[in-house]
Motif scaffolding. Structure first.
Motif, PDB file in Angstrom:
ATOM      1  N   HIS A  17     -12.586  -1.261  -4.833  1.00 20.86           N
ATOM      2  CA  HIS A  17     -12.608  -0.284  -3.737  1.00 20.86           C
ATOM      3  C   HIS A  17     -13.915  -0.375  -2.947  1.00 20.86           C
ATOM      4  O   HIS A  17     -13.933  -0.285  -1.737  1.00 20.86           O
ATOM      5  CB  HIS A  17     -12.386   1.130  -4.259  1.00 20.86           C
ATOM      6  CG  HIS A  17     -12.152   2.117  -3.150  1.00 20.86           C
ATOM      7  ND1 HIS A  17     -10.941   2.219  -2.490  1.00 20.86           N
ATOM      8  CD2 HIS A  17     -12.980   2.999  -2.550  1.00 20.86           C
ATOM      9  CE1 HIS A  17     -11.026   3.133  -1.543  1.00 20.86           C
ATOM     10  NE2 HIS A  17     -12.263   3.626  -1.552  1.00 20.86           N
ATOM     11  N   PHE A  18     -15.031  -0.524  -3.664  1.00 23.78           N
ATOM     12  CA  PHE A  18     -16.329  -0.624  -2.980  1.00 23.78           C
ATOM     13  C   PHE A  18     -16.943  -2.005  -3.196  1.00 23.78           C
ATOM     14  O   PHE A  18     -16.770  -2.591  -4.266  1.00 23.78           O
ATOM     15  CB  PHE A  18     -17.316   0.401  -3.558  1.00 23.78           C
ATOM     16  CG  PHE A  18     -16.904   1.831  -3.286  1.00 23.78           C
ATOM     17  CD1 PHE A  18     -16.984   2.377  -2.018  1.00 23.78           C
ATOM     18  CD2 PHE A  18     -16.461   2.642  -4.330  1.00 23.78           C
ATOM     19  CE1 PHE A  18     -16.613   3.701  -1.782  1.00 23.78           C
ATOM     20  CE2 PHE A  18     -16.098   3.961  -4.105  1.00 23.78           C
ATOM     21  CZ  PHE A  18     -16.171   4.494  -2.835  1.00 23.78           C
ATOM     22  N   VAL A  19     -17.698  -2.505  -2.217  1.00 22.87           N
ATOM     23  CA  VAL A  19     -18.431  -3.756  -2.468  1.00 22.87           C
ATOM     24  C   VAL A  19     -19.686  -3.515  -3.271  1.00 22.87           C
ATOM     25  O   VAL A  19     -20.222  -4.421  -3.895  1.00 22.87           O
ATOM     26  CB  VAL A  19     -18.909  -4.488  -1.176  1.00 22.87           C
ATOM     27  CG1 VAL A  19     -17.906  -5.491  -0.737  1.00 22.87           C
ATOM     28  CG2 VAL A  19     -19.320  -3.544  -0.097  1.00 22.87           C
ATOM     29  N   ASN A  20     -20.219  -2.288  -3.205  1.00 27.83           N
ATOM     30  CA  ASN A  20     -21.527  -2.069  -3.819  1.00 27.83           C
ATOM     31  C   ASN A  20     -21.452  -1.111  -5.013  1.00 27.83           C
ATOM     32  O   ASN A  20     -22.458  -0.547  -5.417  1.00 27.83           O
ATOM     33  CB  ASN A  20     -22.506  -1.514  -2.777  1.00 27.83           C
ATOM     34  CG  ASN A  20     -22.032  -0.182  -2.210  1.00 27.83           C
ATOM     35  OD1 ASN A  20     -20.846   0.116  -2.247  1.00 27.83           O
ATOM     36  ND2 ASN A  20     -22.957   0.624  -1.720  1.00 27.83           N
ATOM     37  N   ILE A  40       0.855  -1.183   0.000  1.00 25.97           N
ATOM     38  CA  ILE A  40       0.000   0.000   0.000  1.00 25.97           C
ATOM     39  C   ILE A  40       0.890   1.232   0.000  1.00 25.97           C
ATOM     40  O   ILE A  40       1.959   1.258   0.619  1.00 25.97           O
ATOM     41  CB  ILE A  40      -0.961  -0.026   1.211  1.00 25.97           C
ATOM     42  CG1 ILE A  40      -2.071   0.996   1.045  1.00 25.97           C
ATOM     43  CG2 ILE A  40      -0.217   0.205   2.518  1.00 25.97           C
ATOM     44  CD1 ILE A  40      -3.254   0.763   1.968  1.00 25.97           C
ATOM     45  N   GLN A  41       0.494   2.260  -0.713  1.00 26.34           N
ATOM     46  CA  GLN A  41       1.266   3.496  -0.796  1.00 26.34           C
ATOM     47  C   GLN A  41       0.563   4.599  -0.017  1.00 26.34           C
ATOM     48  O   GLN A  41      -0.549   4.428   0.455  1.00 26.34           O
ATOM     49  CB  GLN A  41       1.475   3.907  -2.258  1.00 26.34           C
ATOM     50  CG  GLN A  41       2.168   2.829  -3.085  1.00 26.34           C
ATOM     51  CD  GLN A  41       3.553   2.490  -2.552  1.00 26.34           C
ATOM     52  OE1 GLN A  41       4.333   3.372  -2.205  1.00 26.34           O
ATOM     53  NE2 GLN A  41       3.864   1.211  -2.454  1.00 26.34           N
ATOM     54  N   ARG A  42       1.202   5.729   0.034  1.00 26.82           N
ATOM     55  CA  ARG A  42       0.721   6.853   0.823  1.00 26.82           C
ATOM     56  C   ARG A  42      -0.752   7.165   0.645  1.00 26.82           C
ATOM     57  O   ARG A  42      -1.444   7.512   1.583  1.00 26.82           O
ATOM     58  CB  ARG A  42       1.536   8.094   0.433  1.00 26.82           C
ATOM     59  CG  ARG A  42       2.469   8.495   1.496  1.00 26.82           C
ATOM     60  CD  ARG A  42       3.198   9.782   1.278  1.00 26.82           C
ATOM     61  NE  ARG A  42       3.369  10.329  -0.012  1.00 26.82           N
ATOM     62  CZ  ARG A  42       2.657  11.353  -0.491  1.00 26.82           C
ATOM     63  NH1 ARG A  42       1.698  11.876   0.232  1.00 26.82           N
ATOM     64  NH2 ARG A  42       2.920  11.832  -1.679  1.00 26.82           N
ATOM     65  N   ASN A  43      -1.246   7.088  -0.586  1.00 21.71           N
ATOM     66  CA  ASN A  43      -2.628   7.505  -0.818  1.00 21.71           C
ATOM     67  C   ASN A  43      -3.585   6.324  -0.921  1.00 21.71           C
ATOM     68  O   ASN A  43      -4.680   6.464  -1.427  1.00 21.71           O
ATOM     69  CB  ASN A  43      -2.712   8.353  -2.098  1.00 21.71           C
ATOM     70  CG  ASN A  43      -2.238   7.570  -3.314  1.00 21.71           C
ATOM     71  OD1 ASN A  43      -1.683   6.494  -3.178  1.00 21.71           O
ATOM     72  ND2 ASN A  43      -2.477   8.116  -4.479  1.00 21.71           N
ATOM     73  N   GLY A  44      -3.125   5.145  -0.495  1.00 20.40           N
ATOM     74  CA  GLY A  44      -4.015   3.988  -0.536  1.00 20.40           C
ATOM     75  C   GLY A  44      -3.982   3.259  -1.869  1.00 20.40           C
ATOM     76  O   GLY A  44      -4.679   2.269  -2.031  1.00 20.40           O
ATOM     77  N   ASP A  67     -17.289   2.169  -8.804  1.00 18.23           N
ATOM     78  CA  ASP A  67     -16.553   3.437  -8.795  1.00 18.23           C
ATOM     79  C   ASP A  67     -15.164   3.278  -8.163  1.00 18.23           C
ATOM     80  O   ASP A  67     -14.925   2.374  -7.384  1.00 18.23           O
ATOM     81  CB  ASP A  67     -17.315   4.492  -7.976  1.00 18.23           C
ATOM     82  CG  ASP A  67     -18.590   4.908  -8.685  1.00 18.23           C
ATOM     83  OD1 ASP A  67     -18.779   4.487  -9.851  1.00 18.23           O
ATOM     84  OD2 ASP A  67     -19.400   5.627  -8.066  1.00 18.23           O
ATOM     85  N   GLU A 121      -0.778  13.488  -4.191  1.00 22.01           N
ATOM     86  CA  GLU A 121      -0.719  14.822  -3.583  1.00 22.01           C
ATOM     87  C   GLU A 121       0.045  14.729  -2.248  1.00 22.01           C
ATOM     88  O   GLU A 121      -0.198  13.793  -1.488  1.00 22.01           O
ATOM     89  CB  GLU A 121      -2.161  15.233  -3.303  1.00 22.01           C
ATOM     90  CG  GLU A 121      -2.357  16.673  -3.037  1.00 22.01           C
ATOM     91  CD  GLU A 121      -3.847  16.965  -2.826  1.00 22.01           C
ATOM     92  OE1 GLU A 121      -4.548  16.121  -2.223  1.00 22.01           O
ATOM     93  OE2 GLU A 121      -4.279  18.024  -3.263  1.00 22.01           O
ATOM     94  N   ASP A 157     -12.095   5.206  -5.784  1.00 28.91           N
ATOM     95  CA  ASP A 157     -12.022   6.135  -4.651  1.00 28.91           C
ATOM     96  C   ASP A 157     -11.957   7.576  -5.179  1.00 28.91           C
ATOM     97  O   ASP A 157     -10.996   7.948  -5.844  1.00 28.91           O
ATOM     98  CB  ASP A 157     -10.751   5.785  -3.854  1.00 28.91           C
ATOM     99  CG  ASP A 157     -10.490   6.737  -2.708  1.00 28.91           C
ATOM    100  OD1 ASP A 157     -11.318   7.639  -2.485  1.00 28.91           O
ATOM    101  OD2 ASP A 157      -9.451   6.565  -2.039  1.00 28.91           O
ATOM    102  N   ASP A 158     -12.978   8.391  -4.864  1.00 29.80           N
ATOM    103  CA  ASP A 158     -13.004   9.748  -5.414  1.00 29.80           C
ATOM    104  C   ASP A 158     -12.116  10.702  -4.627  1.00 29.80           C
ATOM    105  O   ASP A 158     -12.006  11.881  -4.933  1.00 29.80           O
ATOM    106  CB  ASP A 158     -14.446  10.276  -5.459  1.00 29.80           C
ATOM    107  CG  ASP A 158     -15.123  10.140  -4.111  1.00 29.80           C
ATOM    108  OD1 ASP A 158     -14.425   9.810  -3.117  1.00 29.80           O
ATOM    109  OD2 ASP A 158     -16.349  10.349  -4.037  1.00 29.80           O
ATOM    110  N   ASN A 159     -11.470  10.189  -3.612  1.00 34.04           N
ATOM    111  CA  ASN A 159     -10.602  11.004  -2.772  1.00 34.04           C
ATOM    112  C   ASN A 159      -9.185  11.106  -3.350  1.00 34.04           C
ATOM    113  O   ASN A 159      -8.361  11.876  -2.874  1.00 34.04           O
ATOM    114  CB  ASN A 159     -10.543  10.326  -1.393  1.00 34.04           C
ATOM    115  CG  ASN A 159     -10.072  11.242  -0.300  1.00 34.04           C
ATOM    116  OD1 ASN A 159     -10.503  12.386  -0.226  1.00 34.04           O
ATOM    117  ND2 ASN A 159      -9.175  10.750   0.547  1.00 34.04           N
TER     118      ASN A 159
END
Ligand code: SRM
Ligand SMILES: Cc1cc2nc3c(=O)[nH]c(=O)nc-3n(C[C@H](O)[C@H](O)[C@H](O)COP(=O)(O)OP(=O)(O)OC[C@H]3O[C@@H](n4cnc5c(N)ncnc54)[C@H](O)[C@@H]3O)c2cc1C
Ligand code: SF4
Ligand code: FES
Lengths: 125, 837
Positions: B811-814, B561-565, B817, B834, B819-821
């Motif tokens: 990223h999501f189970v449902n 895993i890296q800094r931003n996930g 999409d 960033e 991760d919009d972060n």
């Protein structure tokens, strides 16, 4: 940055207005977590199969504001169910969100209920 | 409220404040501290650490907020220039005037710069403050840029000079030590021990010049050399002067306090100067007609001054001050205690010398053979703590005192148990902590482990030299209270790693719940879950896909895993050998998924910035081009670094690449207590840095030399020679045994280096187990390894071929999409997450 955190607030069962049907029980690993998307929120949901319990909390770790908690390892700290952030191993109680190994702010937790095969998360809005 | 003014915010001035605010009476006083340096007091004793990290804050005795929190007014960058004893005021350099009831002078000392012609030239430094070090670093960088072989000399071969010698060596300059006397550390060492130390220092590249009087510093505006005699010149580009210290006693002189003939402000055993309202402590104070250039006596002086001021007038400075010292110079232990040099009329000396091992030990005993008067240790000071205690406490010594320093024999070594020390024995001299205090906090229940003992008593927080003894005392006291000192894994298992290893193996457990239900309590945690996962993998050769929720987060997703996930992707490139086609494939895949691409320090290629969802897609493509997992995320074999060897190199003695690839492929995938790295060099020029690896091979005439237990990381260590001139087959046999033995017995997250260092019996024992099969387990070890080797499967290939396993990578189970972060920003011609703020 603080904006991200503003989206999340601990919700008690009695304040729940919406029970959001997130996914099927089988979509979650045994004794592990996964992330659920609800509107513009990311919620980490954990299946404590060993205790037959479910917990939910914000996916964002307050340490560095990354969306990672659902990928953390779960376990217990003297009986308190917790999640350890995969980035720097800060641990948080899944009962009240408290940071168990430091003095970070608490994370927001949400109620979870299981009906039939489905996992629901409670929101107050 | 009475006003105390402290002049000087160095180590001792700070200690005065710390001890003062800890007293009840401190509320009746106001303390104002003036320091000339731009920052709050820092740990000068560990000044050299600044070269390693340039982190001045890490050296601070306390952060500047500490002063505020304790009601102390700290004024930095403000020198005090005058004292008016009549008016009881001081004046600072900016002409501000302050009045005091008590004045404490803690102005320390300054390096003594001998009046040699040319000392004012550029490139001549002293070694006392952080600013001095910054200046040296900048200058060294400059001269090295001009001349990679630049040289630096240190004037003075005392304790500090040798430390400065190490510092310039670490800066990459050719180091020279120039000493006026005919021996090194003239105040601590006798001639013979100095000679042993000199041999050792020379063996590691320090050039030593003894009996040299420097006449002048050569050069136009900057130093180019030092002249000793007419034709005796040493060319150097930089010079550090370390020729002793002079007390900074200007203030005492101008206001007419009683001074020593050669400087220093005279104090009595109350630390009072000739003016009863003025105290002097630390390296400025002349006590017993001596300046004590060490922190421990300075701290004692601070304690006395505090007590005198608050009215505890019976607290006095002892008449005898212990000047024993122990230090580790460039990896060489040097210690001296009590009376190191002794005329035959006063006692007998027992000397043990072994120049081949750079060892020298001397103890001086009284004429009646009953007490220890002092001694010198060079090369191995492991006996120092005990000898020093015996000396300080006047304890009885064995009938044959030679036992005190002779290498321990089988069954011997019973002499000198820490628990035999009297309660008043001072264990930590920096913080004046006795054995009684250490045992006391454990007996009272206030401290439950070593960490508690350190925080309750402060023992070991000064120079750190007493730490091993504090640990021994803690362990022994806990044991005497019937508390088992055990390395348990975490709150869920009352077992150590090795015990758990045996249990899982014998019972054949395959899931975490079987293990915790039968042998632990609770649900487990981030410590025991990955450990059990790793043990099951070491024993059954299961991949991390087996029970992925108990894997450490990186193993769970088979990526770091890296800094931003996001994650990194590191395919295996055995031995670092790669075809152009594979290189092109890597480049194309990186380009397609827009991954930041970098050559790693482990001779392979890392692609950064993949999202969870992209991971299996990327791996599918990599696998189709013949790549497999590089296990960069696992506690398992990373890389076997090779040099090109006899395949191409004109010096190569053997095919290091071929053998490196064979070894990397053999051990890939096996899970161990920590990661494992290998290296294979084709000759002793050692281009693969094999001796920095967990296992390393160097081709020599007649086979391979096999080294084990090397490490980079925070505590670098060279691997040690296990066997010489052996063939490929024997290398594999020994390595199978070595690695398996390590996997069976190491602690969780213990690299081979740390494991090997703590292995009882050391290298000799290891050789007996691995080569002579003393424990009779060699064939078991080989068989276990063979099973693991045969069962290898690439876990990424497993994962991408199984739709059930693929579900993990979202990223999501449902939602599909991402991760919009996530925010990436440009970085040179690529991208990066960033920055964190
Ligand atoms: C990528 C790389 C740096 C680079 O850009 O070159 C790297 C990156 C990381 N290293 Fe390293 N190390 C890398 C070569 C090294 C080397 C050099 C070497 O292998 O020759 C060393 C020193 C040699 C050694 O290990 O003895 C090294 C010593 C460490 C250590 C200290 C280990 C120790 O024993 O003290 C850690 C921390 C740990 O493992 O606990 C570490 C940990 C890490 C981690 C895993 C930290 C983390 O948890 O995120 C980094 C993430 C890797 C990733 O892919 O996301 N890395 N790391 C190198 C990958 C090599 C490879 O191809 O697999
Ligand atoms: C590199 C190095 C390694 C060392 N290693 C060891 C070791 O291993 N063991 C050991 O016991 N000792 C060691 N020492 C010695 C130890 O650091 C000193 O004994 C100790 O720092 C003395 O403390 P002090 O407070 O008396 O003086 P200092 O720490 O020098 O503090 C005095 C302070 O007062 C300030 N000052 C001076 N005059 C004025 C003024 N007029 N107005 C305002 N401020 C003023 C100075 O700028 C300075 O900051 C080492 C020293 C050095 C330089
Ligand atoms: S040295 Fe530190 S920052 Fe650099 S890769 Fe290794 S762990 Fe990360
Ligand atoms: S980001 Fe979660 S612990 Fe650092």
């Amino acid at each position: 940055m603080e904006l991200v955190l503003d989206k999340y607030a601990t919700t008690k069962v009695e304040d729940v207005k919406v029970w959001f049907k997130a996914a099927s029980v089988n979509d979650f690993p045994q004794d592990g977590g996964a992330c659920v998307k609800y509107k513009d929120k990311q919620i980490a949901v954990f299946n404590f199969a060993k205790m037959d319990k479910w917990y939910a909390c914000q996916n964002v770790c307050p340490h560095k504001m990354e969306m990672v908690l659902s990928r953390g390892m779960i376990g217990d700290d003297k009986g308190i169910p917790k999640v350890a952030c995969p980035l720097h191993k800060k641990t948080f109680s899944l009962e009240n969100g408290e940071n168990l190994n430091g003095d970070m702010d608490a994370i927001a937790t949400y109620p979870v209920k299981i009906e039939g095969e489905n996992v629901y998360i409670g929101f107050s809005e | 409220m009475k006003q105390i003014i402290v002049v000087g915010n160095g180590m001792v001035g700070y200690k005065f404040c710390e001890k003062f605010v800890a007293t009840q009476e401190s509320k009746d006083f106001k303390i104002t501290v003036f320091g000339e340096e731009p920052r709050p007091a820092y740990d000068r004793v560990h000044l050299s650490e600044f070269f390693e990290n340039q982190d001045a804050e890490a050296l601070e005795m306390a952060p500047s907020t500490w002063y505020e929190e304790n009601g102390i007014e700290l004024v930095t960058s403000e020198r005090v220039v005058d004292i008016s004893r009549g008016k009881k005021t001081i004046t600072t350099v900016s002409d501000r005037v302050f009045s005091y009831d008590y004045l404490v002078l803690a102005t320390g000392s300054a390096p003594f710069v001998p009046p040699i012609r040319g000392v004012e030239k550029k490139g001549v430094f002293v070694y006392r403050t952080i600013e001095d070090l910054e200046g040296m670093l900048a200058y060294a960088a400059k001269i090295k840029a001009e001349n990679p072989n630049a040289r630096a000399a240190v004037l003075g071969g005392g304790l500090l000079g040798l430390e400065a010698g190490k510092a310039v060596k670490d800066m990459g300059l050719e180091p020279h030590i120039v000493e006026f006397a005919n021996k090194l550390m003239p105040r601590q060492l006798d001639l013979r021990s100095s000679q042993v130390l000199q041999l050792k220092l020379e063996s590691i590249g320090l050039n030593i010049h003894l009996s040299k009087a420097t006449n002048q510093i050569l050069g136009d505006d900057r130093i180019t050399g030092m002249e000793f005699g007419e034709d005796d010149v040493l060319d150097v580009d930089m010079l550090v002067i370390s020729a002793g210290i002079r007390p900074r006693d200007e203030l005492g002189k101008t206001c007419g306090l009683e001074m020593g003939v050669r400087g220093g402000i005279v104090v009595d055993n109350k630390m009072q100067t000739s003016d009863p309202n003025i105290y002097a402590i630390g390296e400025i104070a002349l006590y017993n007609q001596m300046i004590y250039g060490l922190v421990a006596p300075g701290y004692d002086m601070a304690e006395v001054a505090v007590n005198q001021i608050i009215g505890n007038t019976e607290k006095l400075m002892p008449a005898d001050i212990d000047m024993s010292t122990k230090l580790k110079l460039i990896g060489v232990d040097v210690a001296s205690f009590g009376e190191p040099f002794m005329p035959p009329s006063k006692g007998h000396s027992i000397i043990f010398e072994n120049k081949t091992q750079y060892l020298y030990k001397r103890i001086n005993v009284s004429l009646d053979g009953k007490s220890l008067l002092g001694g010198v240790l060079v090369g191995d000071a492991s006996d120092y703590s005990m000898l020093h205690q015996i000396y300080l406490n006047g304890m009885a010594i064995p009938e044959d005192p030679a036992q005190l320093i002779l290498p321990a024999t089988e069954g011997g070594g019973a002499f000198g148990d820490v628990m035999d020390l009297p309660d008043e024995a001072q264990i930590c001299s920096c913080e004046s902590v006795t054995k009684g205090q250490i045992c006391g906090v454990i007996e009272s229940g206030e401290a439950k482990d070593l960490g508690d003992v350190v925080s309750c008593t402060k023992a070991g927080t000064g120079c750190g030299g007493c730490k091993p003894m504090v640990k021994d005392l803690t362990d022994a006291t806990l044991k005497s209270l019937g508390i088992e000192v055990k390395d348990t894994i975490c709150e869920h298992f009352e077992l150590g790693r090795q015990e758990l290893y045996d249990i899982i193996k014998i019972k054949g457990y395959r899931t975490f719940n079987e293990v915790i239900d039968n042998h632990g309590t609770g649900c487990g945690c981030e410590l025991c879950k990955p450990l059990v996962a790793s043990l099951m993998a070491s024993i059954h050769a299961d991949t991390a896909n087996k029970e992925y929720a108990i894997q450490d987060s990186n193993d769970r997703f088979l990526a770091n895993i890296q800094r931003n996930g996001t994650y990194s992707v590191v395919p295996r490139v055995p031995g670092g050998e790669i075809t152009p086609d594979k290189l092109i494939a890597l480049g194309q895949i990186a380009k397609k998924y827009d991954l930041y691409t970098k050559v790693t320090g482990g001779v392979r290629i890392d692609l950064f910035g993949a999202t969870l969802k992209q991971l299996p897609l990327i791996w599918k493509e990599l696998i189709s081009h013949g790549f497999e997992s590089g296990h960069a995320y696992g506690k398992s074999l990373r890389t076997v670094k090779t040099c090109v060897g006899s395949t191409w190199c004109r010096y190569g003695m053997d095919e290091s690449v071929s053998f490196g690839i064979e070894l990397e492929n053999r051990y890939r995938g096996i899970r161990a207590p920590h990661k494992i790295k290998g290296g294979v060099s084709g000759c002793i020029r050692e281009c693969a840095e094999a001796r920095g690896k967990d296992f390393g091979l160097i081709a020599v005439d007649g086979g391979w030399n096999l080294y084990v237990g090397g490490n980079g990381g925070a505590t670098p260590r060279h691997a040690e020679l296990l066997a010489e001139q052996i063939d490929n087959e024997t290398v594999i046999k020994y390595l199978d045994r070595y690695l398996m033995f390590y996997m069976r017995t190491a602690k969780p997250l213990q690299r081979t280096a740390a494991w090997q260092e703590r292995l009882e019996g050391g290298m000799d024992y290891l050789k007996e187990v691995i080569i002579d099969d003393k424990l009779g387990i060699a064939s078991d070890l080989e068989n276990e390894m063979e099973t693991l080797v045969n069962k290898f499967e690439c876990e990424w290939t497993q994962a991408v071929n199984d739709p059930e396993m693929m579900k993990r990578f979202n990223h999501f189970v449902n939602s599909e999409d991402e991760d919009d972060n996530l925010v990436f920003v440009p970085m040179r011609e690529q991208k990066m997450p960033e920055p964190w703020n």
